[in-house]
Design an enzyme around this catalytic site. Structure first.
Site, PDB file in Angstrom:
ATOM      1  N   GLU A 250       0.799  -1.235   0.000  1.00 32.93           N
ATOM      2  CA  GLU A 250       0.000   0.000   0.000  1.00 32.93           C
ATOM      3  C   GLU A 250       0.833   1.289   0.000  1.00 32.93           C
ATOM      4  OE1 GLU A 250      -2.656  -0.478   3.308  1.00 32.93           O
ATOM      5  OE2 GLU A 250      -3.452  -2.357   2.552  1.00 32.93           O
TER       6      GLU A 250
ATOM      7  N   GLU B 179      -6.166 -10.858  -0.995  1.00 35.53           N
ATOM      8  CA  GLU B 179      -7.017 -10.591   0.183  1.00 35.53           C
ATOM      9  C   GLU B 179      -8.492 -10.549  -0.230  1.00 35.53           C
ATOM     10  OE1 GLU B 179      -5.613  -7.199   2.422  1.00 35.53           O
ATOM     11  OE2 GLU B 179      -3.520  -7.632   1.976  1.00 35.53           O
TER      12      GLU B 179
HETATM   13  O1  G3I Z   1      -2.674  -5.364  18.598  1.00 36.41           O
HETATM   14  C1  G3I Z   1      -3.888  -5.352  19.341  1.00 36.41           C
HETATM   15  C2  G3I Z   1      -3.830  -6.369  20.372  1.00 36.41           C
HETATM   16  O2  G3I Z   1      -2.799  -6.093  21.272  1.00 36.41           O
HETATM   17  C3  G3I Z   1      -5.187  -6.436  21.080  1.00 36.41           C
HETATM   18  O3  G3I Z   1      -5.201  -7.536  21.924  1.00 36.41           O
HETATM   19  C4  G3I Z   1      -6.323  -6.602  20.039  1.00 36.41           C
HETATM   20  C5  G3I Z   1      -7.672  -6.568  20.717  1.00 36.41           C
HETATM   21  O4  G3I Z   1      -8.659  -6.038  19.868  1.00 36.41           O
HETATM   22  O5  G3I Z   1      -6.245  -5.572  19.116  1.00 36.41           O
HETATM   23  C6  G3I Z   1      -5.043  -5.686  18.434  1.00 36.41           C
HETATM   24  O6  G3I Z   1      -4.871  -4.981  17.267  1.00 36.41           O
HETATM   25  C7  G3I Z   1      -5.764  -5.214  16.207  1.00 36.41           C
HETATM   26  C8  G3I Z   1      -5.091  -6.086  15.141  1.00 36.41           C
HETATM   27  O7  G3I Z   1      -5.914  -6.148  13.996  1.00 36.41           O
HETATM   28  C9  G3I Z   1      -4.828  -7.496  15.612  1.00 36.41           C
HETATM   29  O8  G3I Z   1      -6.021  -8.146  15.940  1.00 36.41           O
HETATM   30  C10 G3I Z   1      -6.095  -3.851  15.660  1.00 36.41           C
HETATM   31  O9  G3I Z   1      -6.838  -3.123  16.614  1.00 36.41           O
HETATM   32  C11 G3I Z   1      -6.855  -3.972  14.376  1.00 36.41           C
HETATM   33  O10 G3I Z   1      -6.958  -2.681  13.805  1.00 36.41           O
HETATM   34  C12 G3I Z   1      -6.094  -4.876  13.425  1.00 36.41           C
HETATM   35  O11 G3I Z   1      -6.831  -4.942  12.225  1.00 36.41           O
HETATM   36  C13 G3I Z   1      -6.160  -5.544  11.154  1.00 36.41           C
HETATM   37  C14 G3I Z   1      -5.906  -4.502  10.074  1.00 36.41           C
HETATM   38  O12 G3I Z   1      -5.305  -5.133   8.950  1.00 36.41           O
HETATM   39  C15 G3I Z   1      -4.977  -3.396  10.552  1.00 36.41           C
HETATM   40  O13 G3I Z   1      -4.698  -2.528   9.514  1.00 36.41           O
HETATM   41  C16 G3I Z   1      -7.042  -6.636  10.609  1.00 36.41           C
HETATM   42  O14 G3I Z   1      -7.158  -7.677  11.573  1.00 36.41           O
HETATM   43  C17 G3I Z   1      -6.480  -7.195   9.307  1.00 36.41           C
HETATM   44  O15 G3I Z   1      -7.406  -8.050   8.708  1.00 36.41           O
HETATM   45  C18 G3I Z   1      -6.187  -6.048   8.366  1.00 36.41           C
HETATM   46  O16 G3I Z   1      -5.595  -6.566   7.209  1.00 36.41           O
HETATM   47  C19 G3I Z   1      -5.297  -5.614   6.185  1.00 36.41           C
HETATM   48  C20 G3I Z   1      -4.066  -6.110   5.457  1.00 36.41           C
HETATM   49  O17 G3I Z   1      -3.017  -6.313   6.353  1.00 36.41           O
HETATM   50  C21 G3I Z   1      -3.649  -5.123   4.354  1.00 36.41           C
HETATM   51  N1  G3I Z   1      -4.740  -4.847   3.459  1.00 36.41           N
HETATM   52  C22 G3I Z   1      -5.980  -4.416   4.096  1.00 36.41           C
HETATM   53  C23 G3I Z   1      -6.427  -5.445   5.146  1.00 36.41           C
HETATM   54  C24 G3I Z   1      -7.759  -5.076   5.748  1.00 36.41           C
HETATM   55  O18 G3I Z   1      -7.682  -3.872   6.442  1.00 36.41           O
END
Ligand code: G3I
Length: 375
Positions: free
Chosen positions: A175, A285
């Site tokens: 990205e 994805e």
């Molecule tokens: O790190 C914390 C963790 O410490 C805590 O226990 C947990 C509880 O909710 O939250 C954790 O962080 C979350 C992380 O996922 C791991 O679960 C974040 O808040 C959350 O924002 C994060 O979301 C991920 C997102 O990328 C972040 O940008 C999604 O799961 C994941 O599916 C998504 O994947 C991205 C690809 O990497 C790139 N392309 C877009 C795609 C969708 O957004």
């Protein structure tokens, strides 16, 4: 060899014979169709359905990648490729400078090896989910390009070396292009700390470091909204520039966060354009939420309207992907089943996959299956 109708029906016959001989109680739950309209159809596991075309993958958590869990069993049944949804990102592997945390990523890689699955590595270089120390010094100021580049090299070299031979394809840079710019005047994502520190040079270097660490791994540039003209052309220009300058890049990852409204022409135009770059394409994805717009009313129920939309859209998409299977070398869903997706919000479920919340094939699964069998 592609699956042709003859081989498909031979397979179906074998499945039917095996099924009819088995105690009904022994029928694999993964292979039952829960929807009345499709009763009687037997689901061919996705990895077999698409075996002649491309590996079929899923993004997973480490907890899902265990043989004893329902998710692990669904993975074993349907998927031939895995991507870590979060645990191979920079902040997961090296949250503290110099201290790597491998346990979660290792769990996914080991599960894949145990089950003869490929692994896509996601991701080495990103502005998001990366620790602050990669970009800022102790005073909160951006690092010099020299310091930031050295740290990037160290991270990529360590991570790619650890999984050399196990991870077959890396999303080296994720990205990096500016997203919404119909006039195409802003090329790169300029608010990325990587860009602020050194402009686009980090992109070139990241690919060089990854190739040095594992010369056999396939190296990808990965992005979303890539099928829209304003972004597609920027990605084309980037990859062309990298190739013209001898930077090692093997492919483009189209994330495939598409919708039930996604335009067939946009996908085909993009694949036609990227084909001219002589690179591999991977759909990295894929997910297809059921709503036609953000304004549509929330639902926690998978309605027949949603099902119909997904049948039409997924059939169109897989028909196109099969048409381009000479350049598409992996199709990965950004999850396994509708129980776990980044798209869900409280009160509003997205239902974006072919498997439902119980990890069972949805009616749309059979629509896709019939499409493949009838080609
Ligand atoms: O790190 C914390 C963790 O410490 C805590 O226990 C947990 C509880 O909710 O939250 C954790 O962080 C979350 C992380 O996922 C791991 O679960 C974040 O808040 C959350 O924002 C994060 O979301 C991920 C997102 O990328 C972040 O940008 C999604 O799961 C994941 O599916 C998504 O994947 C991205 C690809 O990497 C790139 N392309 C877009 C795609 C969708 O957004």
């Amino acid at each position: 060899m592609k699956i042709n109708k003859k081989t498909s029906w031979a397979f179906m016959a074998l499945v039917l014979i095996a099924w009819s001989c088995a105690d009904p109680g022994e029928v694999s739950p993964e292979l039952n169709d829960p929807d009345d309209e499709d009763m009687g159809e037997i689901a061919i596991p996705l990895k077999e359905l698409f075996e002649a075309y491309f590996p079929i993958g899923a993004a997973v958590t480490p907890q899902q990648a265990t043989a004893s869990s329902p998710h692990g069993q669904a993975l074993q049944t349907h998927f031939s490729s895995l991507t870590a949804e979060n645990v191979m990102k920079p902040d997961a592997l090296q949250r503290v400078k110099g201290q790597y945390t491998w346990t979660n990523a290792d769990q996914i890689v080991q599960f894949a090896k145990d089950n003869n699955m490929k692994v896509r590595g996601h991701t080495l270089t990103w502005h998001s989910q990366s620790p602050d120390w990669m970009f800022y010094d102790e005073n909160g100021d951006l690092h010099t390009p020299e310091v930031a580049m050295k740290q990037l090299e160290e991270h990529i070299t360590t991570v790619v070396s650890r999984y050399k031979g196990d991870v077959y394809a890396w999303d080296v840079v994720n990205e990096a292009m500016f997203d919404w710019d119909p006039n195409g005047q802003i090329i790169y994502r300029e608010d990325s700390p990587w860009f602020k520190i050194m402009g686009p040079a980090y992109i070139d270097s990241a690919f060089v470091y990854a190739r040095r660490a594992d010369p056999d791994a396939k190296l990808f540039y990965n992005d979303y909204n890539s099928i829209f003209s304003w972004k597609r052309n920027k990605i084309y220009d980037l990859v062309k520039r990298l190739k013209d300058n001898g930077i090692p890049i093997d492919g483009i990852g189209l994330q495939g966060h598409w919708s039930v409204n996604t335009s067939e022409a946009d996908i085909r135009t993009t694949l036609d354009l990227f084909r001219t770059l002589d690179v591999e394409i991977q759909i990295t994805e894929l997910d297809l939420p059921v709503y036609t717009s953000n304004d549509e009313a929330d639902s926690e129920v998978y309605t027949s309207t949603f099902s119909f939309r997904q049948k039409v859209a997924y059939s169109m998409i897989f028909n196109v992907l099969l048409d381009y299977s000479d350049i598409i070398t992996n199709v990965t869903f950004w999850g396994i089943g509708d129980d776990h997706t980044w798209l869900d919000k409280p009160g509003r479920k997205a239902f974006p996959f072919l498997l439902d919340e119980e990890l069972q094939p949805k009616p749309v699964y059979f629509e896709v299956q019939n499409l493949v069998l009838n080609r």
